[in-house]
Each structure stands twice: as structure tokens, then as C-alpha cells.
Design an enzyme around this catalytic site. Sequence first.
Site, mmCIF file in Angstrom:
data_model
loop_
_atom_site.group_PDB
_atom_site.id
_atom_site.type_symbol
_atom_site.label_atom_id
_atom_site.label_comp_id
_atom_site.label_asym_id
_atom_site.label_seq_id
_atom_site.Cartn_x
_atom_site.Cartn_y
_atom_site.Cartn_z
ATOM 1 C CB ALA A 48 -4.784 -2.387 1.756
ATOM 2 C CB SER A 56 -8.618 4.208 14.795
ATOM 3 O OG SER A 56 -8.325 3.541 13.653
ATOM 4 C CD GLN A 88 -11.110 2.428 8.218
ATOM 5 O OE1 GLN A 88 -11.715 0.924 9.377
ATOM 6 N NE2 GLN A 88 -10.980 3.141 8.596
ATOM 7 C CB SER A 127 -3.892 4.258 15.772
ATOM 8 O OG SER A 127 -5.516 3.786 15.211
ATOM 9 C CG ASP A 132 -9.637 -1.823 5.120
ATOM 10 O OD1 ASP A 132 -9.742 -0.406 5.744
ATOM 11 O OD2 ASP A 132 -9.544 -2.273 4.813
ATOM 12 C CG LEU A 163 -5.589 2.114 -0.160
ATOM 13 C CD1 LEU A 163 -6.186 2.315 -1.349
ATOM 14 C CD2 LEU A 163 -5.561 1.022 -0.087
ATOM 15 C CE LYS A 188 -6.201 -2.986 7.871
ATOM 16 N NZ LYS A 188 -6.804 -2.565 7.380
ATOM 17 N N GLY A 210 0.359 -3.403 -5.966
ATOM 18 C CA GLY A 210 0.544 -3.633 -4.587
ATOM 19 C C GLY A 210 -0.905 -5.021 -4.756
ATOM 20 N N GLY A 250 -1.257 -6.777 -1.172
ATOM 21 C CA GLY A 250 -1.396 -7.237 0.037
ATOM 22 C C GLY A 250 -2.501 -7.010 1.047
HETATM 23 N N1 LIG Z 1 -6.201 4.193 4.106
HETATM 24 C C1 LIG Z 1 -6.558 3.363 4.143
HETATM 25 O O1 LIG Z 1 -7.956 3.312 5.061
HETATM 26 C C2 LIG Z 1 -6.049 2.174 4.901
HETATM 27 C C3 LIG Z 1 -6.436 0.306 4.865
HETATM 28 C C4 LIG Z 1 -5.742 0.071 4.521
HETATM 29 C C5 LIG Z 1 -4.168 0.107 4.492
HETATM 30 N N2 LIG Z 1 -3.526 0.958 4.001
HETATM 31 C C6 LIG Z 1 -2.660 1.365 3.152
HETATM 32 O O2 LIG Z 1 -2.778 0.019 2.385
HETATM 33 C C7 LIG Z 1 -0.852 -0.045 2.481
HETATM 34 C C8 LIG Z 1 -0.455 -1.642 2.218
HETATM 35 O O3 LIG Z 1 -0.875 -1.744 3.177
HETATM 36 P P1 LIG Z 1 -1.002 -3.760 3.073
HETATM 37 O O4 LIG Z 1 -2.050 -3.810 4.381
HETATM 38 O O5 LIG Z 1 -1.913 -4.326 1.623
HETATM 39 O O6 LIG Z 1 0.399 -4.029 3.162
HETATM 40 P P2 LIG Z 1 0.520 -5.395 3.522
HETATM 41 O O7 LIG Z 1 -0.509 -6.801 3.567
HETATM 42 O O8 LIG Z 1 2.089 -5.202 4.192
HETATM 43 O O9 LIG Z 1 1.731 -5.372 1.572
HETATM 44 C C9 LIG Z 1 2.211 -3.944 0.891
HETATM 45 C C10 LIG Z 1 1.736 -3.919 -0.932
HETATM 46 O O10 LIG Z 1 2.914 -3.483 -0.996
HETATM 47 C C11 LIG Z 1 4.472 -3.598 -1.625
HETATM 48 N N3 LIG Z 1 5.378 -3.351 -1.763
HETATM 49 C C12 LIG Z 1 6.222 -2.509 -0.249
HETATM 50 N N4 LIG Z 1 7.521 -1.954 -0.197
HETATM 51 C C13 LIG Z 1 7.508 -1.939 -1.382
HETATM 52 C C14 LIG Z 1 8.601 -1.553 -2.487
HETATM 53 N N5 LIG Z 1 9.183 -0.623 -2.245
HETATM 54 N N6 LIG Z 1 8.225 -1.136 -3.924
HETATM 55 C C15 LIG Z 1 6.868 -1.876 -4.449
HETATM 56 N N7 LIG Z 1 6.364 -2.002 -4.009
HETATM 57 C C16 LIG Z 1 6.137 -2.322 -2.638
HETATM 58 C C17 LIG Z 1 4.218 -5.342 -1.812
HETATM 59 O O11 LIG Z 1 5.231 -6.016 -2.570
HETATM 60 P P3 LIG Z 1 4.989 -7.422 -2.410
HETATM 61 O O12 LIG Z 1 4.150 -8.376 -2.116
HETATM 62 O O13 LIG Z 1 6.063 -7.393 -3.724
HETATM 63 O O14 LIG Z 1 6.449 -7.688 -1.537
HETATM 64 C C18 LIG Z 1 3.085 -5.632 -0.890
HETATM 65 O O15 LIG Z 1 2.404 -5.708 -2.136
HETATM 66 C C19 LIG Z 1 -0.243 0.952 3.604
HETATM 67 O O16 LIG Z 1 0.751 2.234 3.129
HETATM 68 C C20 LIG Z 1 -1.219 1.461 4.737
HETATM 69 O O17 LIG Z 1 -0.587 2.191 5.711
HETATM 70 C C21 LIG Z 1 -4.743 2.215 4.604
#
Ligand SMILES: NC(=O)c1ccc[n+]([C@@H]2O[C@H](COP(=O)([O-])OP(=O)(O)OC[C@H]3O[C@@H](n4cnc5c(N)ncnc54)[C@H](OP(=O)(O)O)[C@@H]3O)[C@@H](O)[C@H]2O)c1
Length: 277
Positions: free
Chosen positions: A130, A16, A245, A14, A101, A214, A65, A126, A128
Site C-alpha cells: 500500500a 468492492s 480507487q 470485500s 490506490d 488506510l 498486488k 509502513g 508494504g
Molecule cells: N483504503 C484502501 O483503499 C486501502 C488500499 C490498500 C491497502 N489498504 C490497507 O493498508 C494496510 C497495509 O496494506 P499493505 O498491502 O501495504 O500490507 P503489507 O504489504 O502486508 O505491509 C504491511 C506493513 O505493515 C507493517 N506492520 C504490520 N504489522 C505491524 C505492527 N504490528 N507494527 C508495526 N508495523 C506493522 C509492516 O511492517 P514490516 O515491513 O516491518 O513487516 C509493513 O510495512 C492494510 O490495512 C490494508 O487493508 C487500504
Amino acid sequence: MDRYAVIGQPIAHSLSPRIHADFAQQTRIALEYEAIEVSQAALEQELSKLHRAGYKGLNVTLPHKVSVAAFCETRSERAKLAGAVNTLVRSDTGWNGDNTDGEGLIRDLRDNLDIEVRGRRVLLLGAGGAARGVIGPLLAQSPAELVLSNRNPWKPEALAEHFKPVGALRPCTHLALKGDRFDLIINATSAGHSGEMPRLPGQLLAEGGACYDLSYGSAHAPFHAWAESQNASLIADGIGMLAEQAAVAFELWNGVLPRTDALIAVLHKALWEFGAA
Ligand SMILES: NC(=O)c1ccc[n+]([C@@H]2O[C@H](COP(=O)([O-])OP(=O)(O)OC[C@H]3O[C@@H](n4cnc5c(N)ncnc54)[C@H](OP(=O)(O)O)[C@@H]3O)[C@@H](O)[C@H]2O)c1
């Protein structure tokens, strides 16, 4: 000295602690900030322990989260809307949950990158945790259209229904995007962590359009390559959102909003030099 931490699993990499050390130095607020590995099974117990130990605030990251909401005494409106919590603020008797976020993303787009959302056609990839965190704040910017597309086709439908009271979100599958054009494409999938990119139809980006991811570090590489192939006018990773964030969380805890510009440059340099994920 006031104590803070980020909790998640895994947590060793992390950024952070580094970000909050910068904020502490910049604002001359003495604090300790650590990264604590917490498993799903131990979450409730660990939150009580950290409260008893006097921690003033916690950041929450994957995989907690969504589940952490059950252990919050209260939640902000934006955390309730997102159904996800990334920041905990101590009260005398428990934890107040918030979600910074979405504000982090908007601040990065608007203040750091000069990317306009108002009146633009925006595609969010996406569905999920985020994505849930950024949909409300994106809708609040009044885009011409916000389309949500995901590998699992049911999740966008459910999110469109959930966010109906705050604005229109068009749910879509990746393949059904064929023929659409967007001014801004935001990747909120975790596909990059396995070196992948969602399978999308060609020519989704309007001329002069921008791409925002992201993800950052090595997880940003697949989306970056795709955005280049679409001739994006601007390609950004999620380091700016991460810093923003965190700055908003720092303000919730300390009443001071730190600057992020120099820090974002330092974090980018560190990621290039060490290839951190
Ligand atoms: N920059 C920042 O401050 C920040 C903050 C938060 C999150 N993030 C980043 O955002 C990203 C998502 O995080 P999250 O918490 O939303 O994760 P999550 O809840 O696990 O959701 C993952 C998402 O990605 C999709 N996915 C995963 N593998 C895939 C693939 N091979 N092809 C197509 N879609 C795929 C999933 O689709 P399905 O629903 O079909 O499985 C789902 O929509 C991560 O990389 C995280 O590090 C960054």
C-alpha cells in the site's frame, strides 16, 4: 452483461462488489461484479481462465498486488513505479495492469477531506504494498518533506532509493522520528488488523495536524485511538480511499467517473452498524 471481479485471498468480506454495484446503478451501466477467492498458487491459471471467460476488468487485492505484475501484458507507468497492481483492464490478448490506490488516496485527501499535502511535512508509516502505491502520488503533490518510517528499517532505505527519480523520500525507523513534527501522518501499516499500533515516539503531530489511516473498520481502531491521543484536528479512515480507487478503476473500464460522496457515507454507516472489518 459485462463481467468484473475482485480477486484475492481472503475475499469474502470485500466491499468492492457493493461499491461497484453502486457505481453501476448510479451510471446506469449494466454489469456483474463478483468477489473471487484466488490462492497464490492458482493466480496465473485463474487470470487466464477469467480472460477466456470474457471478464472486462479485475480488481486485485491482498496477497496478489505485487505478484500479479508478472502476469500482465503491459503495465501503466504508475503501476511500474509502485511495483504493485490493483486494477487489470482487459485487452484482446491479456491483462493491462494499473494502480489506482495512490490516486484514490490523493482524491480522498484533496476532494473529500480538504487536506493539503503541498508544502506540508508528511509522515508515511509502513513500507508494504500500500505504501509503494501511494508514495509516487504523494511526492507529486510536492510536500515540504515526505518521511517513510517502518518497523523493518531496511525497507524504507530501499524505497527511498527506488523513488529517487521522482522525488526525495527520507527513510527512517519509528524510534528515530523522536523530535520530528508532522502536519499529516498517514498510516499504511497493517498493524491494526492485529489490534496493534506501530510503536512511535510521542508528540509527532504538529498543532492542527491531521491523521489518515488506510485501514478501516475495526482495523482502524488502534490508529484512531493514537491519533486522538495526539490531539489530531482531523482523523480519517481509508473508506474514502477505497471508494476513490474503485471509482478510478471504474473509469478505466467504462470511461465514466462515478460520484463517491453518498457511497462513502453509506459505507461508514454500514461499518458502524455491522462492525465489518
Ligand atoms: N483504503 C484502501 O483503499 C486501502 C488500499 C490498500 C491497502 N489498504 C490497507 O493498508 C494496510 C497495509 O496494506 P499493505 O498491502 O501495504 O500490507 P503489507 O504489504 O502486508 O505491509 C504491511 C506493513 O505493515 C507493517 N506492520 C504490520 N504489522 C505491524 C505492527 N504490528 N507494527 C508495526 N508495523 C506493522 C509492516 O511492517 P514490516 O515491513 O516491518 O513487516 C509493513 O510495512 C492494510 O490495512 C490494508 O487493508 C487500504
